[in-house]
Design a protein around this motif. Structure first.
Motif, PDB file in Angstrom:
ATOM      1  N   ALA A 171      19.382  22.782  71.050  1.00 18.30           N
ATOM      2  CA  ALA A 171      18.505  23.204  72.083  1.00 18.30           C
ATOM      3  C   ALA A 171      17.598  23.512  71.522  1.00 18.30           C
ATOM      4  CB  ALA A 171      19.233  24.725  71.637  1.00 18.30           C
ATOM      5  N   VAL A 172      17.106  23.472  70.171  1.00 19.43           N
ATOM      6  CA  VAL A 172      15.661  23.236  69.797  1.00 19.43           C
ATOM      7  C   VAL A 172      15.014  21.947  70.420  1.00 19.43           C
ATOM      8  CG1 VAL A 172      14.141  23.469  67.876  1.00 19.43           C
ATOM      9  CG2 VAL A 172      15.821  24.635  67.606  1.00 19.43           C
ATOM     10  N   TRP A 173      15.643  20.755  70.176  1.00 19.89           N
ATOM     11  CA  TRP A 173      14.798  19.998  70.994  1.00 19.89           C
ATOM     12  C   TRP A 173      15.183  18.983  72.542  1.00 19.89           C
ATOM     13  CZ3 TRP A 173      17.726  14.511  69.993  1.00 19.89           C
ATOM     14  CH2 TRP A 173      17.119  12.965  70.580  1.00 19.89           C
ATOM     15  N   GLY A 174      16.075  20.333  72.766  1.00 19.28           N
ATOM     16  CA  GLY A 174      15.838  20.674  74.690  1.00 19.28           C
ATOM     17  C   GLY A 174      16.746  19.406  74.638  1.00 19.28           C
ATOM     18  N   LYS A 175      17.126  18.972  73.902  1.00 22.61           N
ATOM     19  CA  LYS A 175      18.831  18.208  74.693  1.00 22.61           C
ATOM     20  C   LYS A 175      20.176  18.720  74.750  1.00 22.61           C
ATOM     21  CE  LYS A 175      15.754  14.593  75.335  1.00 22.61           C
ATOM     22  NZ  LYS A 175      14.750  14.343  76.369  1.00 22.61           N
ATOM     23  N   ILE A 188      25.984  13.393  75.474  1.00 20.88           N
ATOM     24  CA  ILE A 188      24.878  13.754  74.044  1.00 20.88           C
ATOM     25  C   ILE A 188      23.513  13.318  75.394  1.00 20.88           C
ATOM     26  CG2 ILE A 188      24.367  12.436  71.657  1.00 20.88           C
ATOM     27  CD1 ILE A 188      27.206  11.988  71.466  1.00 20.88           C
ATOM     28  N   ALA A 189      22.532  14.112  74.768  1.00 24.50           N
ATOM     29  CA  ALA A 189      21.200  13.723  75.313  1.00 24.50           C
ATOM     30  C   ALA A 189      21.464  13.470  77.031  1.00 24.50           C
ATOM     31  CB  ALA A 189      20.212  13.182  74.397  1.00 24.50           C
ATOM     32  N   GLU A 190      20.954  12.728  77.166  1.00 27.26           N
ATOM     33  CA  GLU A 190      20.590  11.279  78.412  1.00 27.26           C
ATOM     34  C   GLU A 190      21.990  11.292  79.141  1.00 27.26           C
ATOM     35  OE1 GLU A 190      18.022  11.208  76.341  1.00 27.26           O
ATOM     36  OE2 GLU A 190      16.665  13.056  77.452  1.00 27.26           O
ATOM     37  N   PHE A 191      22.945  10.682  77.742  1.00 22.95           N
ATOM     38  CA  PHE A 191      23.425   9.770  77.375  1.00 22.95           C
ATOM     39  C   PHE A 191      24.706  10.727  78.526  1.00 22.95           C
ATOM     40  CE2 PHE A 191      21.838   8.431  74.647  1.00 22.95           C
ATOM     41  CZ  PHE A 191      20.650   7.125  75.427  1.00 22.95           C
ATOM     42  N   HIS A 192      25.310  10.636  80.041  1.00 25.24           N
ATOM     43  CA  HIS A 192      26.934  11.462  80.171  1.00 25.24           C
ATOM     44  C   HIS A 192      28.041   9.986  80.369  1.00 25.24           C
ATOM     45  CE1 HIS A 192      23.864  15.119  82.010  1.00 25.24           C
ATOM     46  NE2 HIS A 192      22.985  14.000  81.503  1.00 25.24           N
ATOM     47  N   ASP A 193      29.639  10.915  79.960  1.00 26.17           N
ATOM     48  CA  ASP A 193      30.320  10.123  80.713  1.00 26.17           C
ATOM     49  C   ASP A 193      30.241   8.777  79.875  1.00 26.17           C
ATOM     50  OD1 ASP A 193      31.151  12.642  81.747  1.00 26.17           O
ATOM     51  OD2 ASP A 193      30.152  12.239  83.795  1.00 26.17           O
ATOM     52  N   VAL A 194      30.210   8.631  79.045  1.00 29.81           N
ATOM     53  CA  VAL A 194      30.133   7.155  78.405  1.00 29.81           C
ATOM     54  C   VAL A 194      30.977   7.665  77.087  1.00 29.81           C
ATOM     55  CG1 VAL A 194      28.139   6.333  79.341  1.00 29.81           C
ATOM     56  CG2 VAL A 194      27.928   7.695  76.850  1.00 29.81           C
ATOM     57  N   ASN A 195      31.213   6.359  76.412  1.00 30.32           N
ATOM     58  CA  ASN A 195      32.251   6.990  75.662  1.00 30.32           C
ATOM     59  C   ASN A 195      31.181   7.088  73.807  1.00 30.32           C
ATOM     60  OD1 ASN A 195      34.526   6.464  76.367  1.00 30.32           O
ATOM     61  ND2 ASN A 195      34.711   3.907  75.732  1.00 30.32           N
ATOM     62  N   PHE A 196      31.783   8.307  73.673  1.00 29.78           N
ATOM     63  CA  PHE A 196      31.460   8.426  72.323  1.00 29.78           C
ATOM     64  C   PHE A 196      32.336   8.509  70.634  1.00 29.78           C
ATOM     65  CE2 PHE A 196      29.712  11.917  75.047  1.00 29.78           C
ATOM     66  CZ  PHE A 196      28.526  11.485  75.775  1.00 29.78           C
ATOM     67  N   LEU A 197      31.529   8.180  69.743  1.00 33.38           N
ATOM     68  CA  LEU A 197      32.187   7.947  68.714  1.00 33.38           C
ATOM     69  C   LEU A 197      31.334   8.548  67.129  1.00 33.38           C
ATOM     70  CD1 LEU A 197      33.813   4.592  67.970  1.00 33.38           C
ATOM     71  CD2 LEU A 197      35.269   6.501  68.622  1.00 33.38           C
ATOM     72  N   ILE A 198      32.098   9.735  66.456  1.00 36.28           N
ATOM     73  CA  ILE A 198      31.123  10.882  65.975  1.00 36.28           C
ATOM     74  C   ILE A 198      31.546  10.519  64.350  1.00 36.28           C
ATOM     75  CG2 ILE A 198      30.445  12.320  64.739  1.00 36.28           C
ATOM     76  CD1 ILE A 198      29.992  13.515  67.935  1.00 36.28           C
ATOM     77  N   TYR A 199      30.931   9.671  62.997  1.00 38.09           N
ATOM     78  CA  TYR A 199      31.381  10.359  62.314  1.00 38.09           C
ATOM     79  C   TYR A 199      30.022  10.804  60.928  1.00 38.09           C
ATOM     80  CZ  TYR A 199      34.621   6.365  62.877  1.00 38.09           C
ATOM     81  OH  TYR A 199      35.169   5.343  64.132  1.00 38.09           O
ATOM     82  N   LEU A 200      30.994  11.362  59.746  1.00 39.31           N
ATOM     83  CA  LEU A 200      30.547  12.156  59.065  1.00 39.31           C
ATOM     84  C   LEU A 200      31.100  12.452  57.813  1.00 39.31           C
ATOM     85  CD1 LEU A 200      31.660  15.885  60.097  1.00 39.31           C
ATOM     86  CD2 LEU A 200      29.696  14.658  61.277  1.00 39.31           C
ATOM     87  N   THR A 201      29.255  12.186  57.108  1.00 39.49           N
ATOM     88  CA  THR A 201      29.536  11.478  55.845  1.00 39.49           C
ATOM     89  C   THR A 201      29.064  12.812  54.376  1.00 39.49           C
ATOM     90  OG1 THR A 201      29.291   9.333  56.740  1.00 39.49           O
ATOM     91  CG2 THR A 201      28.818   9.912  54.214  1.00 39.49           C
ATOM     92  N   ASP A 202      29.934  12.835  54.089  1.00 38.26           N
ATOM     93  CA  ASP A 202      29.297  14.268  52.608  1.00 38.26           C
ATOM     94  C   ASP A 202      29.853  13.585  51.760  1.00 38.26           C
ATOM     95  OD1 ASP A 202      29.230  16.442  54.962  1.00 38.26           O
ATOM     96  OD2 ASP A 202      31.252  16.007  55.039  1.00 38.26           O
ATOM     97  N   GLY A 203      28.778  12.726  51.036  1.00 39.94           N
ATOM     98  CA  GLY A 203      29.194  12.032  49.675  1.00 39.94           C
ATOM     99  C   GLY A 203      29.674  10.958  49.664  1.00 39.94           C
ATOM    100  N   ASP A 204      31.356  10.767  50.226  1.00 39.33           N
ATOM    101  CA  ASP A 204      32.223  10.028  50.795  1.00 39.33           C
ATOM    102  C   ASP A 204      32.740  10.146  52.484  1.00 39.33           C
ATOM    103  OD1 ASP A 204      32.888  10.319  47.879  1.00 39.33           O
ATOM    104  OD2 ASP A 204      34.825  11.600  47.782  1.00 39.33           O
ATOM    105  N   GLY A 205      33.249   8.842  52.545  1.00 40.15           N
ATOM    106  CA  GLY A 205      33.106   8.713  53.928  1.00 40.15           C
ATOM    107  C   GLY A 205      32.270   7.469  54.515  1.00 40.15           C
TER     108      GLY A 205
END
Length: 200
Positions: free
Chosen positions: A133-137, A144-161
């Motif tokens: 929201a601050v970025w304006g995207k 995600i930003a300008e990318f609509h209706d495409v495949n998204f994958l998200i990974y989180l790393t918190d020390g392990d991962g």
């Protein structure tokens, strides 16, 4: 017969969850290999090619609030998260100076390393959605930003991962030294690994 019914039901639920992808994401394993050569997170790092202009896409300043993110008054609470965006196997650099329009917002970037600075007077929960929201995207389970209706994958790393994230990306909390990797389209063969070098 009861055991068979339970098996069919549990199998159907698992298949349905897989087909749904847990919120618009394509079904895949919850784990992925990581690169063997870690990247040092420093202010001189340019983590990808230039795709967006530096700064925010919206005007800001005193009394302008973006999704409950305000101009900071002090930085007694100061942590860092990291964002990597990969589109069709190409790293896209998160722009410098996001959230530094008109004032320094509680969420901002200084450089193209992907480091998101969380600075405020005391602990508050901030999310990736608020940073966008601050970025304006735009950011949700389908955009995600300008990318609509495409495949998204998200990974989180918190020390392990890394660990696959199935929820709405806008709800991801910005935790200290949390690494967030957003993959758009064709995924890379492996995810990056990072070494934190105490960004200022």
């Amino acid at each position: 017969m009861k055991k068979l019914s339970k098996f069919i039901m549990s199998t159907s639920v698992a298949a349905l969850f897989s087909a749904c992808g847990g919120g618009g994401y394509p079904p895949t394993s919850t784990t992925i290999s990581t690169s063997k050569e870690p990247i040092a997170i420093v202010s001189t790092l340019v983590n990808g090619v230039d795709y967006w202009q530096n700064g925010s896409a919206v005007a800001g300043g005193k009394d302008i609030i973006f999704d409950n993110v305000t101009c900071l008054t002090s930085e007694d609470y100061h942590i860092h998260s990291h964002l990597t965006i990969i589109r069709d196997q190409t790293y896209l650099a998160v722009p410098a100076n996001i959230g530094l329009q008109g004032c320094a917002y509680e969420l901002h970037t200084h450089d193209k390393s992907g480091v998101i600075h969380v600075e405020t007077s005391k602990y508050k929960k901030f999310t990736l959605g608020q940073f966008f929201a601050v970025w304006g995207k735009a950011l949700d389970s389908k955009v995600i930003a300008e990318f609509h209706d495409v495949n998204f994958l998200i990974y989180l790393t918190d020390g392990d991962g890394p660990v696959r994230y199935f929820g709405n990306p806008k709800d991801i909390e910005l935790l200290d030294k949390r690494e967030i990797t957003v993959i758009v389209g064709i995924p890379p063969s492996s995810l990056p690994t990072y070494i934190w070098q105490s960004p200022s």
